[in-house]
Design an enzyme around this catalytic site. Structure first.
Site, short mmCIF file in Angstrom:
data_model
loop_
_atom_site.label_atom_id
_atom_site.label_comp_id
_atom_site.label_asym_id
_atom_site.label_seq_id
_atom_site.Cartn_x
_atom_site.Cartn_y
_atom_site.Cartn_z
N GLY A 1 6.42 -0.52 -5.72
CA GLY A 1 6.40 -0.04 -4.45
C GLY A 1 7.73 1.18 -4.25
N GLN A 2 8.33 1.46 -5.35
CA GLN A 2 9.58 2.37 -5.21
C GLN A 2 8.75 3.65 -4.85
OE1 GLN A 2 12.23 2.58 -8.51
NE2 GLN A 2 13.74 3.80 -7.25
N SER A 3 9.37 4.19 -3.61
CA SER A 3 8.73 5.58 -3.34
C SER A 3 9.82 6.53 -3.48
CB SER A 3 8.13 5.48 -2.10
OG SER A 3 9.24 5.26 -0.95
N HIS B 1 18.16 1.97 -4.12
CA HIS B 1 18.37 1.67 -2.61
C HIS B 1 18.12 -0.09 -2.70
CE1 HIS B 1 14.49 3.27 -2.77
NE2 HIS B 1 14.18 2.36 -2.01
P1 AMP Z 1 11.27 2.24 -1.52
O1 AMP Z 1 9.65 2.67 -0.90
O2 AMP Z 1 11.63 0.73 -1.68
O3 AMP Z 1 11.63 3.10 -2.41
O4 AMP Z 1 11.81 2.53 0.05
C1 AMP Z 1 12.26 3.93 0.43
C2 AMP Z 1 12.62 3.43 1.69
O5 AMP Z 1 13.18 4.87 2.12
C3 AMP Z 1 11.15 3.43 2.74
O6 AMP Z 1 11.46 2.31 3.42
C4 AMP Z 1 11.14 4.50 3.68
O7 AMP Z 1 10.77 4.19 5.04
C5 AMP Z 1 12.66 4.92 3.55
N1 AMP Z 1 13.18 6.39 3.93
C6 AMP Z 1 12.33 7.50 3.38
N2 AMP Z 1 12.91 8.63 3.86
C7 AMP Z 1 13.98 8.27 4.72
C8 AMP Z 1 14.80 8.76 5.61
N3 AMP Z 1 14.79 10.37 5.75
N4 AMP Z 1 15.99 8.13 6.37
C9 AMP Z 1 15.84 7.00 6.31
N5 AMP Z 1 14.83 6.13 5.35
C10 AMP Z 1 14.06 6.92 4.76
#
Ligand code: AMP
Length: 116
Positions: free
Chosen positions: A95-97, A102
């Site tokens: 699920g890392q995007s 983080h």
């Molecule tokens: P993951 O999918 O675990 O890599 O988490 C990435 C997170 O970053 C997701 O929950 C997104 O909603 C969040 N995210 C993406 N872009 C931003 C942004 N500009 N500001 C705050 N959170 C963000």
């Protein structure tokens, strides 16, 4: 670890090129609200330095991990939050995007287990 990747979204948040709703920051760590919250409280703790994920940490990165988890603990304490979940997705299959380390903190609703 590199200090900054100009193409990385979270590196750009660290330096203020992209706005964020910050709750706490120090010389190592920034904590800000997730833009697409999955719970009433959903914040992210990130290192200022560019590290791709937990898989890219070294054995001597314990102080950085303590700083990340300590920052989330302070955010919870300051918000009167006693029940919460912390998660770090490692790899697209988990699920890392965003490929800058983080740690998510989610709170304010019932949490089921196991996570999907
Ligand atoms: P993951 O999918 O675990 O890599 O988490 C990435 C997170 O970053 C997701 O929950 C997104 O909603 C969040 N995210 C993406 N872009 C931003 C942004 N500009 N500001 C705050 N959170 C963000």
């Amino acid at each position: 670890m590199t200090e900054r990747d100009p193409n990385c979204l979270f590196c750009r948040i660290v330096v203020g090129e992209i706005p964020s709703d910050r709750l706490l920051e120090d010389d190592r760590v920034v904590v800000f609200r997730d833009v697409n919250p999955q719970a009433p409280t959903h914040v992210l703790a990130i290192p200022r330095a560019h590290i791709g994920s937990l898989a890219d940490l070294d054995d001597d990165d314990g102080e950085l991990l303590a700083a990340l988890f300590g920052a989330l603990r302070r955010v919870a304490e300051d918000g009167g939050i006693t029940d919460y979940r912390v998660i770090s997705n490692v790899g697209a299959g988990a699920g890392q995007s965003v490929f800058h380390l983080h740690i998510h903190l989610l709170a304010g609703r019932p949490m089921s287990w196991p996570p999907g």
